[in-house]
Design a protein around this motif. Structure first.
Motif, PDB file in Angstrom:
ATOM      1  N   ASP A  71      -4.697   3.537  -5.459  1.00 12.69           N
ATOM      2  CA  ASP A  71      -5.321   2.999  -5.017  1.00 12.69           C
ATOM      3  C   ASP A  71      -6.223   1.952  -4.953  1.00 12.69           C
ATOM      4  O   ASP A  71      -7.511   1.653  -5.565  1.00 12.69           O
ATOM      5  CB  ASP A  71      -7.110   3.723  -4.378  1.00 12.69           C
ATOM      6  CG  ASP A  71      -5.972   4.743  -3.784  1.00 12.69           C
ATOM      7  OD1 ASP A  71      -5.277   4.704  -2.437  1.00 12.69           O
ATOM      8  OD2 ASP A  71      -6.300   6.381  -3.774  1.00 12.69           O
ATOM      9  N   MET A 130      -7.851  -3.595  -2.521  1.00  8.94           N
ATOM     10  CA  MET A 130      -6.685  -4.641  -2.011  1.00  8.94           C
ATOM     11  C   MET A 130      -6.604  -5.736  -1.119  1.00  8.94           C
ATOM     12  O   MET A 130      -7.710  -5.538  -0.556  1.00  8.94           O
ATOM     13  CB  MET A 130      -5.474  -3.954  -1.895  1.00  8.94           C
ATOM     14  CG  MET A 130      -4.365  -4.924  -0.586  1.00  8.94           C
ATOM     15  SD  MET A 130      -3.245  -5.759  -2.170  1.00  8.94           S
ATOM     16  CE  MET A 130      -2.652  -3.510  -2.762  1.00  8.94           C
ATOM     17  N   LYS A 161       0.401  -0.964  -0.046  1.00  2.94           N
ATOM     18  CA  LYS A 161      -0.047   0.041  -0.758  1.00  2.94           C
ATOM     19  C   LYS A 161       1.048   1.179   0.490  1.00  2.94           C
ATOM     20  O   LYS A 161       0.934   2.296  -0.961  1.00  2.94           O
ATOM     21  CB  LYS A 161      -1.025   0.178   1.190  1.00  2.94           C
ATOM     22  CG  LYS A 161      -1.997  -1.091   0.964  1.00  2.94           C
ATOM     23  CD  LYS A 161      -3.126  -0.997   2.468  1.00  2.94           C
ATOM     24  CE  LYS A 161      -4.125  -1.392   2.367  1.00  2.94           C
ATOM     25  NZ  LYS A 161      -4.758  -2.090   3.264  1.00  2.94           N
ATOM     26  N   GLU A 162       1.602   1.483   0.309  1.00  2.00           N
ATOM     27  CA  GLU A 162       2.818   2.837   0.893  1.00  2.00           C
ATOM     28  C   GLU A 162       3.734   2.137   0.334  1.00  2.00           C
ATOM     29  O   GLU A 162       4.423   3.898  -0.098  1.00  2.00           O
ATOM     30  CB  GLU A 162       2.370   2.882   2.688  1.00  2.00           C
ATOM     31  CG  GLU A 162       1.500   2.795   4.096  1.00  2.00           C
ATOM     32  CD  GLU A 162       1.843   2.505   4.477  1.00  2.00           C
ATOM     33  OE1 GLU A 162       2.988   2.945   5.037  1.00  2.00           O
ATOM     34  OE2 GLU A 162       1.634   2.667   5.354  1.00  2.00           O
ATOM     35  N   THR A 175      -1.101  -2.929  -7.667  1.00  2.00           N
ATOM     36  CA  THR A 175      -1.239  -1.085  -7.431  1.00  2.00           C
ATOM     37  C   THR A 175      -0.190  -0.725  -8.208  1.00  2.00           C
ATOM     38  O   THR A 175       0.074   0.270  -8.810  1.00  2.00           O
ATOM     39  CB  THR A 175      -0.682  -1.068  -6.047  1.00  2.00           C
ATOM     40  OG1 THR A 175       1.300  -1.953  -6.082  1.00  2.00           O
ATOM     41  CG2 THR A 175      -1.322  -1.874  -4.822  1.00  2.00           C
TER      42      THR A 175
END
Lengths: 192, 192, 192, 192
Positions: free
Chosen positions: B174, B177, B104-105, B169
DNA sequence: CATGAATGAGTATTCATTCAT
DNA sequence: TATGAATGAATACTCATTCAT
């Protein structure tokens, strides 16, 4: 001479299909940018120019293949399956067996899955067999055999894993394959 | 006055790393054939020629990135984790949380996973984090929390699914997920 | 209808020869580094890409031309000449006349000589017409009409001077040329 | 601080001369197009940028070297020689000995000859030592020791042959060299 | 002044597309 | 229709030149 005209159309159809069939595999393996028309035509066994008789451009050919990739992958069997009067678990197990069998025996199936999934990643297209799978999952959740969770995401996970092994078979002959039970388990709860 | 040797080495190191870092994402997203040096250099923010000071060719740069893709993805955390005196289930849950967080990051993590997995498909390379995962799986099977089956294949399935979402991703900001629990479930038996 | 194999081979042969023929002059005049493919292709009258159908690279084309430069320059006439039942002096005078005539009328001859001599300087290659000249010199020394000295060195001097005037004609149209008598005198003793 | 300024000028002069000296050889061997500034600076032992402190451009440096190539080759000795009260034959023999000695011992001499002669071929420049040689030839023809013929062409032949061996020494260490007698013979009649 | 990393215009090479046969 | 040689725009790569240190 209607007969000769007919024959002509047949030949055209045959050549066109040959190009599509052979290109599916090639594009699935090498991607759009990684595919050279010179190599592709050699692989098909025709002259470069011939491709341009049937398709306006490389992109046109790719679009064609891309847009029928779901038809290549599924061929109605799943729709039929989903409509049978069977418990969801049975349907899922049958679907998985069908998928695994095809991955092993039919490179076109793998190529279709690969191309179609790539398309999904790039532009959120939609596929008949995703919808079908969602329907089965919903049925299974009602019957209590399928894990809880968003049906769309479960469907995506299921076909995502199928994609993984599809790509694997495209790169490696006799790739170590997941079996139907393990594939089904992505959706089915472990038996108590 | 000549620049100091030391400072020069530093500058070189920095530029080289900048190129690698920025190229990872680009190549992961577009593949080798789909990446143009002109676009890449614009994306990095340097002149085309600069790339050729540090790398002999586009292929050379790709090879470099490809070959260190596992280092880009993993950073030792998993190895540490596997050695902690914890039950396998805990380790798996922590690993999954770690992975999901990174997907995600940290785009570099996703890119590293994507490139590395492609490398696995093409030339059966081996990765530290596959081995580590296998060790944890083995522990978990002994402890009874992990599903039975070939540890290598389970590890491949786990990281294969991670790859799926990594690619997702890379293409879609976004992206929907999978969550850590569902990722862990690929290995863990459902609770009775 | 596909082109006949035979016709295709012919076309290929023709184009390849055209490229070689036109490139000889260009490379002889401008050297390897001084020749741009863009200019060369314009000079030949074909597209840049066409060169790469027939030769892997600029270097490859140059190598080809370089390595056949002796064939471009000589065409068997000298070998025939050396075998005639004539006195060496006569042979030398005929050779010189032949050479001067070619320098004046045939740019390809000059280009061939220029390229070939450069090759000699760089990698001590050997040429049929050096050998032939040495044979004539040896005969002449026996007959007393040729100056004494190492035959190899005399041959090198003779063709070196030819090279001088070959280069001159490549750069300057209607260059002031040595005449056949003076060229012959390099080998022949002055008449008492 | 006049002393320091003086010293500065000296250093400048030294560096400038170093660049010229080393470049002469490099350009003579590789030609203008075949010489890369990166290679040249490595060969000189300075940074690329330094060259541009002393010369506006690669072309500027080449022009400089080109324009002094005759000064490099001859250095007044020949002019002195031509004015001595000696028979032309003696002068020619001394000149040839001087030339051969320099070809063997001084690469700069060879390089100067090579560059200067190339310039002659390209743009009909004129050199002090050609004029000097013509004067000696004219004297010799009067004295009866030099072969008849156009003095300019004889001078060109003489220095053309010198060029041949100059180039040879640039490419090959210990190249087989013509001797002074044979060089002189280009101009001198054989003794009766 | 000297350095050498960075630049970008210029050059080599590739490849989708065309077209005469 | 089918062919494959030819094309030239697009792309990879080089190298003379600049400039911050």
């Amino acid at each position: 001479m209607p007969k000769s005209q007919e024959r002509c159309r047949e030949i055209r159809e045959e050549t066109r299909n040959l190009i599509i069939k052979k290109s599916v595999l090639y594009f699935a393996r090498n991607g759009f940018a990684g595919t050279k028309i010179s190599d592709l035509s050699k692989h098909i066994g025709i002259a470069q120019g011939t491709i341009y008789i049937y398709f306006k451009s490389k992109e046109d050919l790719y679009e064609e293949i891309f847009s029928i990739s779901d038809k290549i992958a599924s061929n109605g069997k799943l729709t039929t399956l989903s409509k049978l009067p069977l418990p969801a678990e049975k349907k899922i197990r049958m679907m998985s067996e069908y998928v695994i069998k095809n991955l092993k025996e039919d490179e076109m199936f793998s190529a279709g899955i690969a191309l179609f999934t790539q398309r999904l990643l790039e532009d959120e297209a939609d596929a008949a067999f995703y919808k079908t799978t969602e329907k089965i999952i919903r049925q299974g959740q009602k019957e209590g055999c399928v894990v809880s969770g968003n049906v769309r995401k479960l469907s995506e996970l299921y076909w995502g894993v199928v994609y993984l092994y599809a790509v694997k078979t495209l790169y490696t002959a006799d790739a170590a394959m997941i079996n139907a039970d393990d594939l089904s388990r992505l959706l089915l709860e472990d038996r108590k």
